[in-house]
Design an enzyme around this catalytic site. Structure first.
Site, PDB file in Angstrom:
ATOM      1  CB  SER A 179      -0.878   0.003   1.265  1.00 41.12           C
ATOM      2  OG  SER A 179      -1.524   1.255   1.456  1.00 41.12           O
ATOM      3  CE1 TYR A 229      -4.466  -2.202   4.907  1.00 36.53           C
ATOM      4  CE2 TYR A 229      -3.350  -0.104   4.531  1.00 36.53           C
ATOM      5  CZ  TYR A 229      -3.977  -1.237   4.042  1.00 36.53           C
ATOM      6  OH  TYR A 229      -4.115  -1.403   2.684  1.00 36.53           O
TER       7      TYR A 229
END
Length: 273
Positions: free
Chosen positions: A155, A168
């Site tokens: 990401s 995350y």
């Protein structure tokens, strides 16, 4: 896991004869990458959660559209044994594993002082540990074959941070580090490992977030897109699953042979700031 033979396979593509596992591929980014790899000729194993009838429909669509073999493996990747068993089952069914795309992931947003410990454990387990267990199981067969392509879907948050996403961001930074280490270990054996780092990607899940956010904040759909979701992306455009799929195919192709240990942003300029 059973593999149904195809009566008529498509004309040879750049990945014909290769076998690819894509985790978290019953929808969204993973399904888009599965379509791209299948279009390039690879046999596909999809993995993920959802309604069994809907998953079978997607498996059939992949097989019939691209005329490759497609199987579904429903392993629970939150359990390390599940990731190991998935890779072992694919090798048993297809006789090989050439491409591993670690895409499965979950998200939870909270200030760190309120962040539930169980959410931290779940996010680390699926977003990071599952990739480790799948890689360590696939790595020896790839080394023995002298060819392998490992792609970790990280990401933009594997390269930069945002508030309230501690688990995350930690997991995605960990994926980038894991990618570099695996790349070094595989470099002499024809095994590459790279991370794709998307920003916001247009998927049905994001579409739902737009509508929910617009209602919750009392603002327009356009305001949500430009000033909330895409606030950090200078292009003010979503990436697409097709773009991510095309990059995955390139990394698995001859042109990607010397690309390894990289973290490739697909984020409209987000991390360039």
């Amino acid at each position: 896991m059973t593999v149904q033979p195809m009566a008529e396979l498509k004309q040879a593509g750049p990945l014909t004869g290769r076998v690819a596992i894509i985790t978290g591929s019953t929808s969204g980014i993973g399904l888009g990458i599965a379509h791209a790899l299948a279009e390039a000729g690879a046999d596909i194993v999809i993995n993920g959660l959802g309604d069994a009838v809907a998953i079978e429909a997607k498996r059939t669509e992949l097989a019939e559209t691209h005329r490759v073999r497609v199987a579904y493996n429903g392993a629970n990747l939150m359990d390390p044994a599940g990731a190991v068993a998935m890779v072992e089952a694919v090798i048993a069914a297809f006789g090989r594993i050439d491409i591993l795309v670690n895409n499965a992931g979950i998200q939870f947003v909270s200030p760190i002082e309120d962040f539930p410990a169980e959410k931290w454990e779940a996010i680390i387990a699926l977003n990071l540990s599952a990739a480790f267990h799948a890689i360590r199981t696939a790595f020896a067969p790839m080394k023995a074959a002298g060819w392998g392509r490992i792609i970790n879907i990280a990401s933009a948050h594997g390269l930069v941070a945002s508030p309230f996403k501690s688990a995350y961001v930690a997991a995605k930074h960990g994926i980038v580090g894991l990618t570099k280490t695996v790349a070094l270990e595989g470099a002499k054996f024809g095994v590459t490992c790279n991370a794709i780092c998307p920003g916001y990607v247009w998927t049905p899940l994001v579409e739902g977030q737009i509508e929910d956010t617009a209602k919750a904040r009392g603002i327009s759909r356009e305001d949500v897109i430009e000033n909330v979701l895409l606030a950090a992306q200078p292009s003010k455009q979503f990436a697409t699953v097709e773009e991510l799929g095309a990059l995955a195919v390139f990394l698995c192709s001859k042109g990607g042979r010397s690309i390894t240990g990289t973290a490739l942003p697909v984020d409209g300029g987000w991390v360039a700031q």
